[in-house]
Design a protein around this motif. Sequence first.
Motif, PDB file in Angstrom:
ATOM      1  N   LEU A   1       0.827  -1.175   0.042  1.00  0.00           N
ATOM      2  CA  LEU A   1      -0.040  -0.103  -0.068  1.00  0.00           C
ATOM      3  C   LEU A   1       0.935   1.268  -0.175  1.00  0.00           C
ATOM      4  O   LEU A   1       0.241   2.263  -0.284  1.00  0.00           O
ATOM      5  CB  LEU A   1      -0.851  -0.195   1.280  1.00  0.00           C
ATOM      6  CG  LEU A   1      -1.979  -0.930   1.343  1.00  0.00           C
ATOM      7  CD1 LEU A   1      -2.735  -0.843   2.755  1.00  0.00           C
ATOM      8  CD2 LEU A   1      -2.909  -1.112   0.166  1.00  0.00           C
ATOM      9  N   ASN A   2       2.172   1.139   0.418  1.00  0.00           N
ATOM     10  CA  ASN A   2       2.907   2.283   0.412  1.00  0.00           C
ATOM     11  C   ASN A   2       4.405   2.243  -0.171  1.00  0.00           C
ATOM     12  O   ASN A   2       4.750   0.974  -0.355  1.00  0.00           O
ATOM     13  CB  ASN A   2       2.935   2.655   2.171  1.00  0.00           C
ATOM     14  CG  ASN A   2       3.482   1.481   2.746  1.00  0.00           C
ATOM     15  OD1 ASN A   2       4.435   0.964   2.561  1.00  0.00           O
ATOM     16  ND2 ASN A   2       2.657   1.357   4.001  1.00  0.00           N
TER      17      ASN A   2
ATOM     18  N   THR B   1      -8.367   3.531  12.151  1.00  0.00           N
ATOM     19  CA  THR B   1      -7.309   4.104  11.432  1.00  0.00           C
ATOM     20  C   THR B   1      -7.465   5.505  10.841  1.00  0.00           C
ATOM     21  O   THR B   1      -6.638   6.173  10.722  1.00  0.00           O
ATOM     22  CB  THR B   1      -6.903   3.308  10.238  1.00  0.00           C
ATOM     23  OG1 THR B   1      -6.437   1.847  10.964  1.00  0.00           O
ATOM     24  CG2 THR B   1      -5.919   3.735   9.452  1.00  0.00           C
ATOM     25  N   SER B   2      -8.793   5.638  10.497  1.00  0.00           N
ATOM     26  CA  SER B   2      -9.188   6.724   9.782  1.00  0.00           C
ATOM     27  C   SER B   2      -9.047   8.038  10.583  1.00  0.00           C
ATOM     28  O   SER B   2      -8.911   9.159  10.091  1.00  0.00           O
ATOM     29  CB  SER B   2     -10.823   6.666   9.359  1.00  0.00           C
ATOM     30  OG  SER B   2     -11.301   6.475  10.313  1.00  0.00           O
TER      31      SER B   2
ATOM     32  N   PRO C   1      -4.652   9.781  10.505  1.00  0.00           N
ATOM     33  CA  PRO C   1      -3.988   9.755   8.995  1.00  0.00           C
ATOM     34  C   PRO C   1      -2.576   9.903   9.359  1.00  0.00           C
ATOM     35  O   PRO C   1      -1.820  10.774  10.072  1.00  0.00           O
ATOM     36  CB  PRO C   1      -4.656  10.817   8.486  1.00  0.00           C
ATOM     37  CG  PRO C   1      -4.938  12.074   9.589  1.00  0.00           C
ATOM     38  CD  PRO C   1      -5.448  11.130  10.758  1.00  0.00           C
TER      39      PRO C   1
ATOM     40  N   ARG D   1      -0.101   4.808   3.791  1.00  0.00           N
ATOM     41  CA  ARG D   1      -1.142   3.964   4.210  1.00  0.00           C
ATOM     42  C   ARG D   1      -0.568   2.631   4.932  1.00  0.00           C
ATOM     43  O   ARG D   1       0.292   2.269   4.523  1.00  0.00           O
ATOM     44  CB  ARG D   1      -2.030   3.586   3.153  1.00  0.00           C
ATOM     45  CG  ARG D   1      -2.728   4.573   2.469  1.00  0.00           C
ATOM     46  CD  ARG D   1      -3.616   4.065   1.259  1.00  0.00           C
ATOM     47  NE  ARG D   1      -4.557   3.115   1.811  1.00  0.00           N
ATOM     48  CZ  ARG D   1      -5.010   2.280   0.681  1.00  0.00           C
ATOM     49  NH1 ARG D   1      -4.639   2.425  -0.620  1.00  0.00           N
ATOM     50  NH2 ARG D   1      -5.759   1.299   1.266  1.00  0.00           N
ATOM     51  N   ARG D   2      -1.226   2.166   6.154  1.00  0.00           N
ATOM     52  CA  ARG D   2      -1.089   0.876   6.820  1.00  0.00           C
ATOM     53  C   ARG D   2      -1.827   0.023   6.303  1.00  0.00           C
ATOM     54  O   ARG D   2      -3.127   0.221   6.405  1.00  0.00           O
ATOM     55  CB  ARG D   2      -0.758   1.203   8.199  1.00  0.00           C
ATOM     56  CG  ARG D   2       0.320   1.735   8.946  1.00  0.00           C
ATOM     57  CD  ARG D   2       0.968   2.973   8.573  1.00  0.00           C
ATOM     58  NE  ARG D   2       2.060   3.432   9.515  1.00  0.00           N
ATOM     59  CZ  ARG D   2       2.798   4.555   8.964  1.00  0.00           C
ATOM     60  NH1 ARG D   2       2.527   5.180   8.024  1.00  0.00           N
ATOM     61  NH2 ARG D   2       3.974   4.753   9.977  1.00  0.00           N
TER      62      ARG D   2
END
Length: 281
Positions: free
Chosen positions: A118-119, A237-238, A241, A245-246
């Motif tokens: 994702l990152n 998680t939201s 931030p 992204r994890r």
Amino acid sequence: MKLLIFGKTGQVARELQRIAPDATYLGRDQADLLNPAACAAVIASTDADAIINAAAWTAVDKAEAEETAATIVNGDSPAAMARAAAARNLPFLHISTDYVFDGSGDLPFAPDDPTAPLNAYGRSKLAGEIGVRDAGGNHLILRTSWVVSAHGANFVKTMLRLGAERESLNVVADQIGGPTPAAAIARALVEAAGSLLDGAEGGTHHFSGDPDASWAEFAREIMGQAALPCRIEDIPTSAYPTPARRPLNSRLDCSLFDATFGIARPDWRAGLSDILKELRA
């Protein structure tokens, strides 16, 4: 068994020095991971029996802005090391991460599950995995997660600092994974290196702490063991931030590693107790 180890000040490298004090350790002044050719040259001239790469770019959020550099450190240099080790027929052990997965679902990821980072950090580590495999030598890629110790910057030390200052902390509760003591990773790497030299089959394996937990659950255990009254409040998680992204699901299926090398998942709660004792001392 003579070991050549890339890394000197990181969490796993520090723990390796305790259990393998006679190994040769290479810091950035001796092996700059921004210079893949220099790293390979060290292996080309070593008299070691096996190589462990315990050095990496670990600044996950910083990698978003500096992905090229992160990819050299985590991708190009391990690939160059692995090729040099393969040319000498030396086992090469490399640490990777749960971040090569996208964190979907709620089942533990198996070593052969599809990757989809994702990152930038995850992409850089995946590049390293690919390079190590493509080198064609005797190798072990050990994916782990949520590494903690009494050294450096990590979740345990952050929680202890903030827990001593505040009455409550908001901690993410929808990311689930296995906190892993660096000491356990170090022991696993040394044992696995010996097994590879004895003919064990390498490949890609998983190794993380047991039981799986959320960051919030991990934080509560830290506060409990440290006797800190700080209250942990669950958040999604939201609500926290970050530049990178994890993955929500960092569970790893470690059964293949246990079956191949006889090394079971470590109880991270016992590892946490050891970390706290060291920090108090």
